[in-house]
Design an enzyme around this catalytic site. Sequence first.
Site, short mmCIF file in Angstrom:
data_model
loop_
_atom_site.label_atom_id
_atom_site.label_comp_id
_atom_site.label_asym_id
_atom_site.label_seq_id
_atom_site.Cartn_x
_atom_site.Cartn_y
_atom_site.Cartn_z
N GLU A 126 14.24 -18.09 -57.61
CA GLU A 126 14.03 -18.11 -59.04
C GLU A 126 15.36 -19.13 -59.56
OE1 GLU A 126 11.58 -17.48 -60.33
OE2 GLU A 126 11.33 -15.38 -60.74
N THR A 178 10.48 -22.63 -68.34
CA THR A 178 11.34 -21.67 -68.15
C THR A 178 12.82 -21.97 -68.69
OG1 THR A 178 10.14 -20.44 -66.41
CG2 THR A 178 12.41 -19.58 -66.76
#
Length: 314
Positions: A126, A178
């Site tokens: 991530e 993101t």
Amino acid sequence: MSVTVLAPATVANMVCGFDVLGFALAEPADTMHLRLTDTPGVTIINEDDFDLPTEPTRNVAGGALLALLREAPGVGIEVRINKAIRPGSGIGSSAASAAGAVVGANALLNNRFSKEDLVRFAMFGEEVASGVQHADNIAPCLYGGVTLIRSTAPLDIVPLPTPPLWVTVVHPQIEVKTADARAILKRQVPLPTAIRQWGNVGGLVAGLCLQDYNLIGRALEDFIVEPVRSILIPGFAEVKAASREAGALGGGISGSGPSIFMLSQEEATARAVAAAMQAVYDRLSIAQFTYVTRMNTEGVRVVRSTEQVEIPLF
């Protein structure tokens, strides 16, 4: 010495639970094939058309596997990835790659690592995607169902009850990165706003535990993140209002967007919500994908494997 895994899509934040709540979806899911190799390190092969990086340090699955191999030195792993979860969709594409990779690798290594270890490794993936190690997609992807990330330092994952719920997700064909969605967030929150948010997080957790659908619906409000991020998603307010009118309990932005999710008690309601979502984007002339699905209570699943091997740690 090979394994095939299915890694599900996920919804992070669950409206009011920014970075601490998430749940897994029954579909879509990525398919990943992993095998041990004679050459230490990570080899990545894409079997889809998304043209993602194959350099391990720049690939989400690669970042997660490199973290795992730091605690299993001398091992070589090849991973072939066929993504059904579109990158940038807001339904945990990067988490599926990271979580699927470490679950597959762990299966090849006779499951020597715990689920908490796998969350820790996958968070490095991530970080490749967003610059931040967060677990609100990773945890539900690995554990299944709804998860609460009470803390990431130290890591503390709490699986929550998952009452029968239908999920409708619309993915408008726009891009929201993101990293960009995180960059616009405010760094300070007024205390009265924080108090209202804490009440909703507690109410949502209580609603899930009690299977109190009315409480779940009342708690699906976000006073901190949604007001800022929603400006990046055309039609957001209209979709939310139309979904509520169609009978949804509530919902909001999935992860960092652009996908929007809604929860419903019944399948018929979830499909009516899908039609309402589609109608909004048809009026706006924005292409979209819509999913009507359930929550996935298993998480990443090994669907096929050959002989495992015990490789000693050095």
